[in-house]
Design an enzyme around this catalytic site. Structure first.
Site, PDB file in Angstrom:
ATOM      1  N   LYS A  11       0.783  -1.140   0.137  1.00 20.48           N
ATOM      2  CA  LYS A  11      -0.045   0.106  -0.044  1.00 20.48           C
ATOM      3  C   LYS A  11       0.948   1.211  -0.106  1.00 20.48           C
ATOM      4  CE  LYS A  11       0.782   1.586   4.361  1.00 20.48           C
ATOM      5  NZ  LYS A  11       1.770   2.646   4.492  1.00 20.48           N
ATOM      6  N   PRO A 104       9.872  -4.479  -0.723  1.00 19.86           N
ATOM      7  CA  PRO A 104      11.087  -4.253   0.513  1.00 19.86           C
ATOM      8  C   PRO A 104      10.398  -4.393   1.854  1.00 19.86           C
ATOM      9  CG  PRO A 104      10.218  -2.378  -0.793  1.00 19.86           C
ATOM     10  CD  PRO A 104       9.586  -3.513  -1.350  1.00 19.86           C
ATOM     11  N   VAL A 105      11.230  -4.556   2.942  1.00 14.80           N
ATOM     12  CA  VAL A 105      10.840  -4.643   4.193  1.00 14.80           C
ATOM     13  C   VAL A 105      11.244  -3.321   4.941  1.00 14.80           C
ATOM     14  CG1 VAL A 105      10.764  -7.265   4.426  1.00 14.80           C
ATOM     15  CG2 VAL A 105      12.772  -5.996   5.071  1.00 14.80           C
ATOM     16  N   ALA A 107       9.655  -0.716   5.223  1.00 17.50           N
ATOM     17  CA  ALA A 107       9.777   0.336   3.801  1.00 17.50           C
ATOM     18  C   ALA A 107       8.534   1.283   3.960  1.00 17.50           C
ATOM     19  CB  ALA A 107       9.650  -0.444   2.639  1.00 17.50           C
ATOM     20  N   LEU A 109       5.460   0.349   3.055  1.00 21.94           N
ATOM     21  CA  LEU A 109       4.695  -0.418   2.113  1.00 21.94           C
ATOM     22  C   LEU A 109       3.612  -1.228   2.812  1.00 21.94           C
ATOM     23  CD1 LEU A 109       7.298  -0.673  -0.661  1.00 21.94           C
ATOM     24  CD2 LEU A 109       5.220   1.296  -0.409  1.00 21.94           C
ATOM     25  N   ALA A 110       3.669  -1.422   4.008  1.00 19.58           N
ATOM     26  CA  ALA A 110       2.809  -2.455   4.942  1.00 19.58           C
ATOM     27  C   ALA A 110       2.921  -3.753   4.280  1.00 19.58           C
ATOM     28  CB  ALA A 110       1.490  -2.156   4.829  1.00 19.58           C
ATOM     29  N   GLY A 111       4.264  -4.299   3.945  1.00 19.45           N
ATOM     30  CA  GLY A 111       4.525  -5.493   3.452  1.00 19.45           C
ATOM     31  C   GLY A 111       4.076  -6.538   4.585  1.00 19.45           C
ATOM     32  N   GLY A 112       4.638  -6.369   5.532  1.00 22.48           N
ATOM     33  CA  GLY A 112       4.457  -7.400   6.809  1.00 22.48           C
ATOM     34  C   GLY A 112       2.981  -7.704   7.140  1.00 22.48           C
ATOM     35  N   SER A 113       2.443  -6.298   7.154  1.00 29.38           N
ATOM     36  CA  SER A 113       0.951  -6.197   7.328  1.00 29.38           C
ATOM     37  C   SER A 113      -0.043  -6.970   6.237  1.00 29.38           C
ATOM     38  CB  SER A 113       0.524  -4.839   7.518  1.00 29.38           C
ATOM     39  OG  SER A 113       1.124  -4.013   8.491  1.00 29.38           O
ATOM     40  N   ASP A 146      -2.417  -1.388  10.366  1.00 32.49           N
ATOM     41  CA  ASP A 146      -2.745  -1.225   8.854  1.00 32.49           C
ATOM     42  C   ASP A 146      -3.292  -2.568   8.320  1.00 32.49           C
ATOM     43  OD1 ASP A 146      -1.375   1.156   8.645  1.00 32.49           O
ATOM     44  OD2 ASP A 146       0.427   0.384   7.761  1.00 32.49           O
TER      45      ASP A 146
HETATM   46  O1  C5P Z   1       0.136  -0.969  14.690  1.00 30.86           O
HETATM   47  P1  C5P Z   1       1.581  -1.236  14.150  1.00 30.86           P
HETATM   48  O2  C5P Z   1       2.184  -2.535  14.886  1.00 30.86           O
HETATM   49  O3  C5P Z   1       1.573  -1.218  12.692  1.00 30.86           O
HETATM   50  O4  C5P Z   1       2.218   0.125  14.933  1.00 30.86           O
HETATM   51  C1  C5P Z   1       3.566   0.110  14.733  1.00 30.86           C
HETATM   52  C2  C5P Z   1       3.962   1.545  15.654  1.00 30.86           C
HETATM   53  O5  C5P Z   1       3.566   2.537  15.249  1.00 30.86           O
HETATM   54  C3  C5P Z   1       3.503   1.337  17.153  1.00 30.86           C
HETATM   55  O6  C5P Z   1       3.954   0.561  18.040  1.00 30.86           O
HETATM   56  C4  C5P Z   1       3.060   2.941  17.605  1.00 30.86           C
HETATM   57  O7  C5P Z   1       4.601   3.059  17.922  1.00 30.86           O
HETATM   58  C5  C5P Z   1       3.245   3.548  16.179  1.00 30.86           C
HETATM   59  N1  C5P Z   1       1.985   4.002  15.865  1.00 30.86           N
HETATM   60  C6  C5P Z   1       1.167   4.897  16.441  1.00 30.86           C
HETATM   61  N2  C5P Z   1       0.195   5.379  16.106  1.00 30.86           N
HETATM   62  C7  C5P Z   1      -0.760   4.562  15.017  1.00 30.86           C
HETATM   63  C8  C5P Z   1      -0.173   3.668  14.386  1.00 30.86           C
HETATM   64  C9  C5P Z   1       1.282   2.988  14.843  1.00 30.86           C
HETATM   65  O8  C5P Z   1       1.986   5.563  17.257  1.00 30.86           O
HETATM   66  N3  C5P Z   1      -1.787   5.062  14.581  1.00 30.86           N
END
Ligand code: C5P
Length: 326
Positions: A11, A104-105, A107, A109-113, A146
């Protein structure tokens, strides 16, 4: 043995605004998310009768920076379903998830998500769980902000932590050049933490004010430009608050963004807009045609002439994960 093959697309964020802090420590966001056609390929295979003797969930990914253990989001997605639907998932037997990494990781781009969302969708099919879209989104949100968007894909508004997803119209067939230096990634927690330390004095804390700012995005210019399929306006309205902390920290990414924005003629005539995606460090340019996108990729590769630089030409995608074979 059962098998399911899915695409797990990247994404980009056409719009990312940080509105304020949340009691859960995350940030309140207003985003426009967009799938692109560049995708990993996920193959899930199950072996009945083997589960009780071996590790029931195995990840296979040849990428050196992708863990093959329980820290992988794809593993966690399978483990979450096993936890919630133990009988159905255990009946599948051993679960093997092979990830063909093309994205790419670390990155932006939400690859893992996207991999995790593909595992939720694939196992829902294989185990015949019959999850509704709402149930799938709730499970996805437990794994990461994500992931609900990745499970839906296409074009969407995302609010809350990013997990509240409202699909909107697809803007049309625009082309994208993605650019990233292979050797470094950006930590998403670092990007948000740094943003908070520098800009939290501008955070909105009043619930009415927050709703007004969300509404401004919901009924704002970017959503209008998308509804009209107006690539020029979309390009001009690209926005990402996290650029404010990532670009000063990584001047090479800022320079890469400028090189993309300069287009093939050096004046940006054929580039609709350029921006960093998510917490970076991938930057992207939007273009109207494949010819222009390929020409830009070639020009950026020539201009920067750096073996560490990776470039992709891809396209906005009207949908997200696709089940190729089941
Ligand atoms: O939800 P996810 O694991 O992708 O988020 C990774 C990190 O990004 C969170 O631990 C947080 O530090 C930060 N984050 C945030 N606010 C969001 C999404 C992510 O602060 N809405």
């Amino acid at each position: 043995m059962k098998r399911c093959v899915l695409t797990a697309p990247a994404k980009i964020n056409l719009y990312l605004e940080i509105l304020g802090d949340r009691p859960d420590g995350f940030h309140e966001l207003a985003m426009v998310m967009q799938s692109v056609t560049l995708a990993d390929r996920i193959e899930i295979s199950t072996q009945p009768g083997i589960a009780q003797f071996t590790q029931p969930i195995q990840i296979q990914c040849s990428h050196s920076r992708v863990p093959n253990d329980e820290t992988n989001l794809a593993y966690r997605a399978a483990a979450l379903l096993r936890d919630r639907f133990p009988d159905r998932i255990e009946k599948l037997g051993a679960i093997e998830i092979a990830i063909d990494k093309r994205l790419p990781v670390a990155a932006g781009l939400a690859g893992g998500s996207s991999n995790a969302a593909a595992v939720l969708i694939g196992l829902d099919l294989l185990a015949e769980l019959g999850l509704t879209q709402g149930e799938l989104s709730d499970l996805a949100a437990e794994l990461g902000s994500d992931i609900p968007f990745c499970a839906i894909g296409g074009t969407a508004l995302a609010t809350g932590r990013g997990e509240r997803v409202t699909p909107i119209e697809f803007p049309g067939p625009l082309w994208v050049v993605l650019a990233k230096y292979r050797s470094f990634g950006v930590s998403t927690p670092w990007a948000y933490k740094t943003f908070r330390s520098q800009f939290s004095d501008r955070y909105e804390s009043d619930p009415v004010g927050l709703q007004q700012r969300r509404n401004r995005v919901h009924s704002g210019e970017m959503v209008g430009a998308i509804a009209n399929g107006d690539g020029t306006a979309i390009g001009a309205l690209l926005h990402n608050d996290l650029e404010k902390v990532v670009l000063p920290e990584h001047p090479a990414v800022a320079a890469l963004r400028s090189t993309l924005a300069a287009g093939t003629d050096g004046n940006g005539a054929d580039v609709l807009g350029a921006m960093m995606s998510g917490s970076g460090p991938t930057v992207f340019a939007l273009l109207a045609t494949e010819v222009a996108a390929s020409a830009l990729r070639d020009r950026v590769a020539r201009t920067l002439d750096d073996p560490d630089l990776e470039l992709w030409v891809t396209q906005l995608a009207p949908d997200g994960i696709i089940v190729l074979d089941s």
